[in-house]
Design a protein around this motif. Structure first.
Motif, PDB file in Angstrom:
ATOM      1  N   GLN A  41     -10.445   2.956   7.345  1.00 18.70           N
ATOM      2  CA  GLN A  41      -9.396   2.565   6.402  1.00 18.70           C
ATOM      3  C   GLN A  41      -9.625   1.158   5.857  1.00 18.70           C
ATOM      4  O   GLN A  41      -9.316   0.876   4.706  1.00 18.70           O
ATOM      5  CB  GLN A  41      -8.026   2.629   7.087  1.00 18.70           C
ATOM      6  CG  GLN A  41      -7.544   4.026   7.373  1.00 18.70           C
ATOM      7  CD  GLN A  41      -7.095   4.751   6.119  1.00 18.70           C
ATOM      8  OE1 GLN A  41      -6.695   4.142   5.142  1.00 18.70           O
ATOM      9  NE2 GLN A  41      -7.181   6.061   6.126  1.00 18.70           N
TER      10      GLN A  41
ATOM     11  N   ARG B 189       0.824  -1.202   0.000  1.00 16.18           N
ATOM     12  CA  ARG B 189       0.000   0.000   0.000  1.00 16.18           C
ATOM     13  C   ARG B 189       0.864   1.260   0.000  1.00 16.18           C
ATOM     14  O   ARG B 189       0.656   2.173  -0.787  1.00 16.18           O
ATOM     15  CB  ARG B 189      -0.888  -0.052   1.251  1.00 16.18           C
ATOM     16  CG  ARG B 189      -1.807   1.092   1.408  1.00 16.18           C
ATOM     17  CD  ARG B 189      -2.254   1.195   2.863  1.00 16.18           C
ATOM     18  NE  ARG B 189      -2.011   2.562   3.269  1.00 16.18           N
ATOM     19  CZ  ARG B 189      -2.991   3.396   3.608  1.00 16.18           C
ATOM     20  NH1 ARG B 189      -4.217   2.991   3.669  1.00 16.18           N
ATOM     21  NH2 ARG B 189      -2.697   4.645   3.901  1.00 16.18           N
ATOM     22  N   ASP B 190       1.848   1.288   0.884  1.00 13.53           N
ATOM     23  CA  ASP B 190       2.684   2.482   0.986  1.00 13.53           C
ATOM     24  C   ASP B 190       3.527   2.684  -0.262  1.00 13.53           C
ATOM     25  O   ASP B 190       3.725   3.810  -0.716  1.00 13.53           O
ATOM     26  CB  ASP B 190       3.578   2.397   2.226  1.00 13.53           C
ATOM     27  CG  ASP B 190       2.742   2.448   3.491  1.00 13.53           C
ATOM     28  OD1 ASP B 190       1.561   2.865   3.388  1.00 13.53           O
ATOM     29  OD2 ASP B 190       3.244   2.078   4.563  1.00 13.53           O
TER      30      ASP B 190
ATOM     31  N   TYR C  48       1.364   4.094  -2.998  1.00 15.01           N
ATOM     32  CA  TYR C  48       1.089   5.513  -2.810  1.00 15.01           C
ATOM     33  C   TYR C  48       2.283   6.356  -3.254  1.00 15.01           C
ATOM     34  O   TYR C  48       2.136   7.338  -3.965  1.00 15.01           O
ATOM     35  CB  TYR C  48       0.755   5.789  -1.347  1.00 15.01           C
ATOM     36  CG  TYR C  48       0.533   7.240  -1.069  1.00 15.01           C
ATOM     37  CD1 TYR C  48      -0.595   7.872  -1.600  1.00 15.01           C
ATOM     38  CD2 TYR C  48       1.430   7.994  -0.321  1.00 15.01           C
ATOM     39  CE1 TYR C  48      -0.820   9.212  -1.376  1.00 15.01           C
ATOM     40  CE2 TYR C  48       1.210   9.330  -0.095  1.00 15.01           C
ATOM     41  CZ  TYR C  48       0.094   9.943  -0.614  1.00 15.01           C
ATOM     42  OH  TYR C  48      -0.120  11.271  -0.402  1.00 15.01           O
ATOM     43  N   ARG C  49       3.451   5.918  -2.862  1.00 17.94           N
ATOM     44  CA  ARG C  49       4.642   6.693  -3.182  1.00 17.94           C
ATOM     45  C   ARG C  49       4.882   6.717  -4.699  1.00 17.94           C
ATOM     46  O   ARG C  49       5.210   7.752  -5.271  1.00 17.94           O
ATOM     47  CB  ARG C  49       5.842   6.053  -2.472  1.00 17.94           C
ATOM     48  CG  ARG C  49       7.125   6.840  -2.546  1.00 17.94           C
ATOM     49  CD  ARG C  49       8.124   6.335  -1.510  1.00 17.94           C
ATOM     50  NE  ARG C  49       8.311   4.882  -1.544  1.00 17.94           N
ATOM     51  CZ  ARG C  49       9.051   4.248  -2.439  1.00 17.94           C
ATOM     52  NH1 ARG C  49       9.658   4.914  -3.375  1.00 17.94           N
ATOM     53  NH2 ARG C  49       9.182   2.935  -2.386  1.00 17.94           N
TER      54      ARG C  49
ATOM     55  N   GLY D  47       1.021   7.639  -6.671  1.00 16.63           N
ATOM     56  CA  GLY D  47       0.315   8.837  -6.225  1.00 16.63           C
ATOM     57  C   GLY D  47       0.404  10.015  -7.178  1.00 16.63           C
ATOM     58  O   GLY D  47      -0.631  10.507  -7.654  1.00 16.63           O
TER      59      GLY D  47
ATOM     60  N   ARG E 206      -8.403   6.912   1.237  1.00 18.42           N
ATOM     61  CA  ARG E 206      -7.521   6.258   2.192  1.00 18.42           C
ATOM     62  C   ARG E 206      -6.248   7.051   2.437  1.00 18.42           C
ATOM     63  O   ARG E 206      -5.609   6.879   3.462  1.00 18.42           O
ATOM     64  CB  ARG E 206      -7.231   4.823   1.791  1.00 18.42           C
ATOM     65  CG  ARG E 206      -6.282   4.619   0.623  1.00 18.42           C
ATOM     66  CD  ARG E 206      -6.093   3.138   0.432  1.00 18.42           C
ATOM     67  NE  ARG E 206      -5.088   2.831  -0.565  1.00 18.42           N
ATOM     68  CZ  ARG E 206      -4.635   1.595  -0.766  1.00 18.42           C
ATOM     69  NH1 ARG E 206      -5.082   0.607  -0.041  1.00 18.42           N
ATOM     70  NH2 ARG E 206      -3.736   1.365  -1.690  1.00 18.42           N
ATOM     71  N   HIS E 207      -5.905   7.911   1.489  1.00 13.53           N
ATOM     72  CA  HIS E 207      -4.693   8.691   1.720  1.00 13.53           C
ATOM     73  C   HIS E 207      -4.960  10.109   2.200  1.00 13.53           C
ATOM     74  O   HIS E 207      -4.071  10.770   2.690  1.00 13.53           O
ATOM     75  CB  HIS E 207      -3.837   8.725   0.452  1.00 13.53           C
ATOM     76  CG  HIS E 207      -3.323   7.379   0.094  1.00 13.53           C
ATOM     77  ND1 HIS E 207      -2.425   6.693   0.880  1.00 13.53           N
ATOM     78  CD2 HIS E 207      -3.610   6.551  -0.943  1.00 13.53           C
ATOM     79  CE1 HIS E 207      -2.171   5.525   0.334  1.00 13.53           C
ATOM     80  NE2 HIS E 207      -2.877   5.409  -0.770  1.00 13.53           N
ATOM     81  N   TYR E 208      -6.189  10.585   2.058  1.00 11.00           N
ATOM     82  CA  TYR E 208      -6.447  11.969   2.447  1.00 11.00           C
ATOM     83  C   TYR E 208      -7.441  12.110   3.576  1.00 11.00           C
ATOM     84  O   TYR E 208      -7.789  13.209   3.962  1.00 11.00           O
ATOM     85  CB  TYR E 208      -6.898  12.790   1.236  1.00 11.00           C
ATOM     86  CG  TYR E 208      -5.723  13.150   0.374  1.00 11.00           C
ATOM     87  CD1 TYR E 208      -4.979  14.303   0.655  1.00 11.00           C
ATOM     88  CD2 TYR E 208      -5.320  12.336  -0.657  1.00 11.00           C
ATOM     89  CE1 TYR E 208      -3.882  14.611  -0.096  1.00 11.00           C
ATOM     90  CE2 TYR E 208      -4.216  12.645  -1.417  1.00 11.00           C
ATOM     91  CZ  TYR E 208      -3.492  13.786  -1.131  1.00 11.00           C
ATOM     92  OH  TYR E 208      -2.382  14.096  -1.866  1.00 11.00           O
TER      93      TYR E 208
END
Ligand code: HDD
Ligand code: HEM
Ligand code: HEM
Lengths: 346, 433
Positions: free
Chosen positions: A113, A42-43, A46-47, A50, A103-105
């Motif tokens: 989540q 997930r992380d 996003y990185r 995104g 989920r990110h904001y």
């Protein structure tokens, strides 16, 4: 100018399949990760995704606009007969887009989540399946072009063409392609343990992809799907598939060696070959109905429209492509200009 | 109800949903860059906090706008295949330019959201400006496509075929300027008063008033200025319609009898059967003046148009009243804000803040009402004078299911987004000054 328009049509199709596909695939990879790895995946997503995921999906809109402006007769058939799967695709795109951003904001991180995460993963899987099914319907030879709509049942006109085993196989094939692209892309974005995970994932999805492709062709051949038969009898298409099969060898080695760049470009090349092979045998007859084959180039609008669209696309492309390139480069999506130290990638 | 009705309802519902997010997507970036600029100039950490909070809002609204817009791009074809088959090539130019504008916006957004502490400060700020400009540009472009539906130009219609297409002339159709101007102002009015209202509520509750007053001020200035220009631009639109779409004008005003020196009705209950309007306030000669700049001008009434070319009169009339009423109210509110700059004691009054809380939803109600006037007022035509809506609709039956599905999905989405915004504010308020 028609060639400019056609170029941009195929170009945006390719980029949507590649970039949008990698984007969907990221969610599929997350879905098939062990609970322990889900967080890392997930992380990483996003990185990496995104900054560009929004731009990746605009290729679909560009594709659509080119279709309706320059190929209205063709577009007309698609939107009438593929109404149902398109609604499902749109539902998937909506769920996926909002889940990603929620989920990110979301300002507060709590149990919600869990919802966002599952919504993201599941819609990441079903959207490309329905997209693939829609494409499968176009080439599956089951669409009935009706003169009098009331003389057919709803099922025959609007369900059967896209809701069958052949299209399902195409859908699964595309989903596997997405997952394959994403996991290969992510190899280049991680280090150490995590990179090992993605390189293992990438290997699995490569196998899944090849298997599904094989089943798809066999099934289509046995069921006498015209598209597949013509495909098999076309030397150029077959050559392209052969090339992509050959390329699997260096790709496999690159994945095993966890090579950042080579694996990424080889994966991209695979897609180019597959797409080329699929389109070449029938171009420009990309709709195959029960009765006849429809050409993309049938019922073109007047010259002035094509002329205008071509100019707009050239100007737009001139503005957008450098910007997009810069964005991807700034956030490390494009690594080719980095020095050799990445290349070794141990 | 038939398939056609559900297709129309679905179009109206999804467009009405999209427009809210589109307006916010056009205008919020401007608030964000103003706050960002103030942070760069003053280094007051409150501005940084505000910028980051607004940026999350922009991201959430942008994505909701983008996915609902993607759905619309499909829907135009899926619901109205016959329309897109003929209109698609003609209005291709605004849509292809719009595609470019979206791309620029998405690229700039990528830079802005992920560029903190990575990009040079000035360049980072500048990417925020690009988001705003390209957002407004895409808004203007789609509205120009809609203007073409009201004032179709740039082609010849021969034996049912649309030939000699001139995309540039279609883009620059006679309605594009008035509509685009009015819509852009509307986006600023609606978003500014909504954002100002949200922050006014926090001031009213005395939650971090320092911060929220700063936010209120940035938003309300945009809104107050736009609210002043809005009625002027509306008058331009009305004059334009009087000339090009006299039926729509007559429906807006519920004006049945052709006459000179025609009064303007305020309020009134329309009886479409009897073709009368009761309980209205009349201002003598005002309609003739507003439409043609002359108290004695003749205005054609609804009775003089063919029966099968009349739009639903009551809906259009009520929607128009709502829009103009709100427009007047918001103009006065803008005035009040400028007065409060001089008489600062007003800012200490509770009712002052409460007033702006009540005004918050009005701008968006006016936007929806305005679109009802434009779109329902154009009925039964989809391309005014050339193609009826009933000819354009998809042959696929069962539209009611698709409509209900969109209603459920979008309502859930709207509720979730509202809930997320409340959480943003909660977190913002939890910080101790
Ligand atoms: C904040 C929103 C808002 C406010 C306060 C107003 N309007 Fe408006 N109006 C719109 C938002 C709007 C809109 C939603 O933006 C529309 C729909 C289509 C368009 O171009 O703008 C519109 C359409 C619209 C039309 C129809 C245009 C067409 O069909 O082409 C007219 C005649 C007016 N307006 C006139 C007015 C007047 C005289 C106002 C006086 C106060 C007014 N509007 C306030
Ligand atoms: C976002 C702002 C908009 C809103 C709120 C809006 C609202 C509506 C409404 C209420 C209807 C239904 C009218 C009826 O059937 O009685 C409608 C129909 C329609 N609108 Fe709009 N509209 C908007 C902008 C646009 C734009 C920009 C376009 C195209 C470029 C467009 C294209 C259409 C089409 C094709 C129909 C269906 C045919 C018809 O009913 O005339 N609309 N819209
Ligand atoms: C008057 C009506 C409309 C206005 C003012 C408007 C304006 C906008 C704006 C400003 C955005 C950017 C979203 C954001 O920043 O949050 C947007 C997004 C979008 N709109 Fe609309 N729009 C309208 C109607 C339509 C219609 C009728 C269509 C379909 C043909 C459409 C298609 C889209 C698409 C595809 C996007 C997503 C682009 C992206 O991914 O960034 N819009 N719209």
């Amino acid at each position: 100018m028609l060639y400019v328009v056609l170029f941009f049509l195929l170009f945006s199709l390719l980029l949507y399949v590649l970039l949008g596909g990698a984007d969907f695939g990221a969610g599929i990879v997350e879905l098939f990760s062990s609970p322990r790895n889900k967080r890392t995946t997930r992380d990483t997503i996003y990185r990496v995704m995104g900054p560009v995921w929004e731009a990746n999906h605009i290729w679909l809109i560009i594709l659509l606009v080119i279709l309706w402006v320059a190929f209205p007769a063709y577009f007309n058939v698609i939107v009438i007969y593929l109404h149902v799967p398109f609604v499902l695709v749109l539902l998937g795109i909506t769920m996926r887009g909002v889940a990603f951003i929620f989920r990110h904001y979301d300002a507060i991180v709590d149990e919600s989540q869990v919802w966002y995460n599952w919504m993201f993963r599941i819609s990441s899987l079903i959207t490309p399946v329905f997209l693939g099914m829609s494409f499968g319907a176009l080439i599956g030879g089951k669409i009935i072009l009706a003169e009098d709509f009331s003389s057919y049942s709803f099922y025959d006109l609007y369900m059967l063409p896209w809701f069958n085993v052949f299209t399902l196989l195409v859908g699964l094939f595309y989903a596997a392609l997405c997952a394959f692209l994403a996991s290969t892309l992510l190899i280049g974005e991680t280090e150490g343990e995590v990179r090992k995970i993605f390189s293992r994932k990438s290997a699995y999805f490569t196998i899944a992809l090849v298997l599904l492709g094989f089943i798809l062709i066999i099934y289509g051949y046995v069921q006498e799907v015209l598209f597949i038969q013509d495909f098999i009898h076309n030397p150029v298409s077959l050559g392209a598939v052969g090339m992509s099969a050959l390329l699997l060898i260096p790709l496999w080695r690159a994945i095993k060696r966890q090579n950042r760049i080579a694996s990424r470009y080889l994966a991209g090349l695979q897609v180019v070959f597959v797409l080329f092979a699929a389109l070449y045998a029938h171009f420009p007859y990309i709709i195959i109905t029960a009765g006849k084959e429809l050409s993309l180039l049938e019922g073109l609008p007047p010259h002035s429209v094509i002329q205008n669209l071509g100019v707009m696309l050239l100007i737009g492309g001139g503005v957008i492509l450098p910007g997009l390139f810069h964005l991807m480069k700034s956030f490390g999506m494009i690594k080719i200009f980095r020095t050799g130290e990445d290349e070794v990638g141990q | 109800m038939e398939n056609l009705d559900f297709a129309r309802l679905q179009m109206a519902f999804t467009l009405g949903f999209h427009i809210i997010f589109a307006c916010i997507g056009m205008v919020m970036p401007f608030f964000m860059v103003v706050s960002h600029k103030k942070w760069l100039n003053t280094r007051n950490p409150l501005y940084l906090e505000l910028t980051k909070a607004w940026q999350k809002g922009v991201a959430i609204f942008f994505v909701t706008g983008a996915v609902s817009g993607t759905a619309l791009s499909f829907e135009l074809g899926m619901l109205w295949p016959e329309f897109m088959k003929h209109a698609g090539p003609i209005i291709g130019m605004p849509f292809s330019l719009e595609g470019a504008a979206f791309f620029v916006e998405a690229i700039a957004l990528g830079f802005y959201l992920y560029g903190w502490n990575k990009l040079p400060e000035k360049f980072h700020w500048f990417t925020g400006i690009i988001i705003g400009i390209s957002g407004v540009a895409s808004g203007i472009l789609v509205v120009s496509a809609n203007g073409w539906m009201n004032a179709p130009t740039g082609f010849d219609y021969v034996n049912g075929e649309y030939i000699n297409i001139d995309p540039v002339q279609a883009l620059l159709n006679p309605a594009w300027f008035t509509q685009a101007l009015h819509m852009t102002l509307a986006a600023f009015v609606a978003t500014s008063f909504a954002v100002a209202g949200v922050h006014a509520f926090q001031v009213y509750r005395n939650k971090r008033p320092e911060l929220h007053k700063k936010a209120f001020k940035i938003a309300v200035v945009f809104g107050a200025v736009a609210a002043f220009l809005q009625p002027l631009s509306g008058d331009l639109s009305a004059k334009d319609i009087a000339e090009r779409q006299p039926v729509k004008l007559a429906a807006m005003e519920a004006h049945y009898e052709t006459d000179t020196n025609v009064p303007l009705y305020i309020g009134g209950i329309v009886d479409e059967e009897q073709q009368t309007v009761s309980h209205k306030i009349e201002i003598p000669g005002a309609l003739s003046f507003l439409a043609f700049g002359d108290f004695d001008a003749e205005v054609v009434g609804l009775k003089d148009f063919p029966e099968d070319e009349l739009p639903p009169v009551a809906v259009v009339h009520y929607a128009f009243q709502v829009m103009v009423g709100i427009g007047t109210l918001l103009m006065i509110a803008g005035l009040l804000y400028f007065i409060s700059l001089k008489y600062k004691s007003l800012l200490k009054r509770k009712w002052y803040w409460l007033l702006f809380v009540f005004l918050a939803p009005l701008g968006f109600i006016a936007v929806e009402a305005g679109w009802v006037v434009t779109e329902v007022g154009r009925q039964p035509w989809v391309i005014y004078g050339f193609m009826k809506t009933s000819e354009a609709v998809t042959p696929m039956p069962g539209m009611e299911f698709s409509f209900y599905m969109y209603v459920v999905v979008y309502l859930v989405l709207a509720l979730t987004v509202t809930w997320l915004m409340r959480r943003q504010i909660k977190v913002l308020n939890a910080v101790k000054d």
